[in-house]
Design a protein around this motif. Structure first.
Motif, mmCIF file in Angstrom:
data_model
loop_
_atom_site.group_PDB
_atom_site.id
_atom_site.type_symbol
_atom_site.label_atom_id
_atom_site.label_comp_id
_atom_site.label_asym_id
_atom_site.label_seq_id
_atom_site.Cartn_x
_atom_site.Cartn_y
_atom_site.Cartn_z
ATOM 1 N N ARG B 50 -14.792 -0.568 13.957
ATOM 2 C CA ARG B 50 -13.298 0.227 14.496
ATOM 3 C C ARG B 50 -13.619 1.269 14.384
ATOM 4 N NH1 ARG B 50 -9.139 -3.054 10.059
ATOM 5 N NH2 ARG B 50 -11.470 -3.747 9.363
ATOM 6 N N GLY B 51 -14.945 2.521 13.398
ATOM 7 C CA GLY B 51 -15.330 3.409 13.388
ATOM 8 C C GLY B 51 -14.403 4.896 12.440
ATOM 9 N N ARG B 52 -13.901 3.722 11.794
ATOM 10 C CA ARG B 52 -13.276 4.393 10.586
ATOM 11 C C ARG B 52 -12.534 4.141 9.118
ATOM 12 N NH1 ARG B 52 -8.606 2.423 10.248
ATOM 13 N NH2 ARG B 52 -7.616 0.085 11.495
ATOM 14 N N LEU B 53 -12.062 4.915 8.650
ATOM 15 C CA LEU B 53 -11.710 4.683 7.108
ATOM 16 C C LEU B 53 -10.294 3.394 7.403
ATOM 17 C CD1 LEU B 53 -11.700 5.470 3.979
ATOM 18 C CD2 LEU B 53 -9.255 5.859 4.278
ATOM 19 N N TRP B 54 -11.126 2.028 6.544
ATOM 20 C CA TRP B 54 -10.692 0.889 6.113
ATOM 21 C C TRP B 54 -10.426 0.570 4.954
ATOM 22 C CZ3 TRP B 54 -13.578 -4.104 5.844
ATOM 23 C CH2 TRP B 54 -13.244 -5.222 5.365
ATOM 24 N N ARG B 55 -8.626 0.567 4.975
ATOM 25 C CA ARG B 55 -7.936 0.751 2.921
ATOM 26 C C ARG B 55 -7.827 -0.600 3.285
ATOM 27 N NH1 ARG B 55 -5.944 5.166 1.892
ATOM 28 N NH2 ARG B 55 -5.764 6.354 3.519
ATOM 29 N N LYS B 56 -8.901 -1.353 2.435
ATOM 30 C CA LYS B 56 -9.037 -2.977 1.988
ATOM 31 C C LYS B 56 -7.257 -2.894 2.170
ATOM 32 C CE LYS B 56 -10.234 -6.854 1.631
ATOM 33 N NZ LYS B 56 -10.652 -7.952 2.499
ATOM 34 N N GLY B 57 -7.095 -4.515 2.924
ATOM 35 C CA GLY B 57 -5.380 -5.348 3.251
ATOM 36 C C GLY B 57 -4.732 -4.426 3.990
ATOM 37 N N GLU B 58 -4.939 -3.157 4.612
ATOM 38 C CA GLU B 58 -3.721 -2.075 5.295
ATOM 39 C C GLU B 58 -3.126 -3.771 6.475
ATOM 40 O OE1 GLU B 58 -5.958 0.252 6.986
ATOM 41 O OE2 GLU B 58 -7.257 -0.721 8.858
ATOM 42 N N GLU B 59 -4.066 -4.477 7.009
ATOM 43 C CA GLU B 59 -3.061 -5.334 7.486
ATOM 44 C C GLU B 59 -2.635 -6.449 6.744
ATOM 45 O OE1 GLU B 59 -4.664 -6.599 11.696
ATOM 46 O OE2 GLU B 59 -6.039 -5.469 11.327
ATOM 47 N N SER B 60 -3.525 -7.188 5.881
ATOM 48 C CA SER B 60 -3.476 -8.400 5.266
ATOM 49 C C SER B 60 -2.182 -8.720 3.891
ATOM 50 C CB SER B 60 -5.072 -9.333 5.231
ATOM 51 O OG SER B 60 -5.069 -8.454 3.451
ATOM 52 N N GLY B 61 -2.275 -7.203 3.259
ATOM 53 C CA GLY B 61 -2.155 -6.749 2.181
ATOM 54 C C GLY B 61 -2.722 -6.972 1.014
ATOM 55 N N HIS B 62 -4.112 -7.755 1.354
ATOM 56 C CA HIS B 62 -5.027 -8.473 0.316
ATOM 57 C C HIS B 62 -5.543 -7.233 -0.275
ATOM 58 C CE1 HIS B 62 -4.375 -12.693 2.243
ATOM 59 N NE2 HIS B 62 -3.264 -12.160 1.902
ATOM 60 N N VAL B 63 -5.419 -6.072 -1.166
ATOM 61 C CA VAL B 63 -5.600 -5.133 -1.321
ATOM 62 C C VAL B 63 -6.599 -5.438 -2.703
ATOM 63 C CG1 VAL B 63 -3.775 -3.638 -0.292
ATOM 64 C CG2 VAL B 63 -3.849 -4.637 -2.817
ATOM 65 N N GLN B 64 -7.358 -4.905 -2.767
ATOM 66 C CA GLN B 64 -8.464 -4.756 -4.112
ATOM 67 C C GLN B 64 -8.389 -3.764 -5.393
ATOM 68 O OE1 GLN B 64 -11.879 -4.490 -1.361
ATOM 69 N NE2 GLN B 64 -12.098 -6.917 -1.440
ATOM 70 N N GLU B 65 -8.027 -3.597 -5.903
ATOM 71 C CA GLU B 65 -7.405 -2.840 -7.103
ATOM 72 C C GLU B 65 -8.792 -3.547 -8.110
ATOM 73 O OE1 GLU B 65 -4.356 -5.035 -9.302
ATOM 74 O OE2 GLU B 65 -3.000 -5.095 -7.864
ATOM 75 N N VAL B 66 -9.399 -1.293 -7.870
ATOM 76 C CA VAL B 66 -10.297 -1.500 -8.927
ATOM 77 C C VAL B 66 -10.238 -1.408 -10.439
ATOM 78 C CG1 VAL B 66 -12.019 0.709 -8.459
ATOM 79 C CG2 VAL B 66 -11.274 -0.438 -7.102
ATOM 80 N N ARG B 67 -10.837 -2.011 -10.589
ATOM 81 C CA ARG B 67 -10.857 -2.456 -12.447
ATOM 82 C C ARG B 67 -12.265 -1.343 -12.377
ATOM 83 N NH1 ARG B 67 -7.941 -6.856 -13.192
ATOM 84 N NH2 ARG B 67 -5.982 -6.055 -12.066
ATOM 85 N N GLY B 68 -13.365 -1.068 -11.551
ATOM 86 C CA GLY B 68 -13.979 -0.160 -12.496
ATOM 87 C C GLY B 68 -15.480 0.089 -11.417
ATOM 88 N N VAL B 69 -16.237 1.076 -11.632
ATOM 89 C CA VAL B 69 -17.325 1.357 -10.213
ATOM 90 C C VAL B 69 -18.438 2.061 -10.601
ATOM 91 C CG1 VAL B 69 -17.578 3.027 -8.155
ATOM 92 C CG2 VAL B 69 -15.392 2.498 -8.680
ATOM 93 N N PHE B 70 -19.788 1.716 -10.159
ATOM 94 C CA PHE B 70 -20.516 1.181 -10.743
ATOM 95 C C PHE B 70 -21.628 1.525 -9.406
ATOM 96 C CE2 PHE B 70 -18.129 -1.661 -13.247
ATOM 97 C CZ PHE B 70 -18.734 -1.630 -14.186
#
Lengths: 123, 123
Positions: B50-70
């Protein structure tokens, strides 16, 4: 079957510990590395810095015995489940390359070294 | 701090289930997606198609809550430990995008669908 053309001949390959589920590293595969991995049962990657096939462990002896090969929905990412020989996947001596956690604008060390890279690589 | 320049502005980002260790997917991040992920606590990627920022779950509602970044040793790969809302990370309705195992020159299905993509995406 795998879409090597999408990103100019290389696809990312994730190595995950087959027993613990720990993500050990991410490297890259071209067609040759992929076929060599399937043929030998040991992880082979394409080294972008060296510009050639990289038999993981060729210097350190820390090879990865492949227990399973998985492909994602778009067939442009590979997941290897492996047994890591020598306890460490990372050339810096850590079990996993992901030994730093992002905390705000800092990186925090979250692992201890398993080996001393100077001893293993004789550099 | 992260080497976005190495691969033309994008680095691979692995999403792993924080509880089970299952590798859910691999996507890509640019600087904006990375900062948005840290700021919001929900996984944001850069969609190459799509060539743009993709907020995971923006269509499906299946977002990912981030517990840690490595971050890996070369600071050019990101690992997210996440809680996957809606039980499935893959747009094809599977929990993980890695629902196929390589067996010789065949792909073998190893998972069942969690949802029907036609219902979730209304397409």
């Amino acid at each position: 079957m795998i879409d090597f053309d999408k990103s100019g001949g290389l696809v990312p390959a994730i190595a995950q510990d087959a027993d613990t589920g720990e993500v050990l590293m991410l490297a890259w595969m071209d067609q040759e590395a992929y076929e060599e991995t399937l043929r030998t049962g040991q992880a082979c990657y394409y080294s972008r810095s060296r510009g050639r096939l990289w038999r993981k462990g060729e210097e350190s002896g820390h090879v990865q015995e492949v227990r399973g090969v998985f492909i994602d929905c778009d067939a442009d990412t590979i997941l290897l489940k492996v047994h890591q020989v020598g306890e460490a996947a990372c050339h810096e001596g850590y079990r996993s390359c992901f030994f730093r956690k992002v905390e705000g604008d800092q990186f925090q060390m979250i692992a201890e070294r398993v080996f001393d890279p100077r001893q293993v690589y004789k550099k």
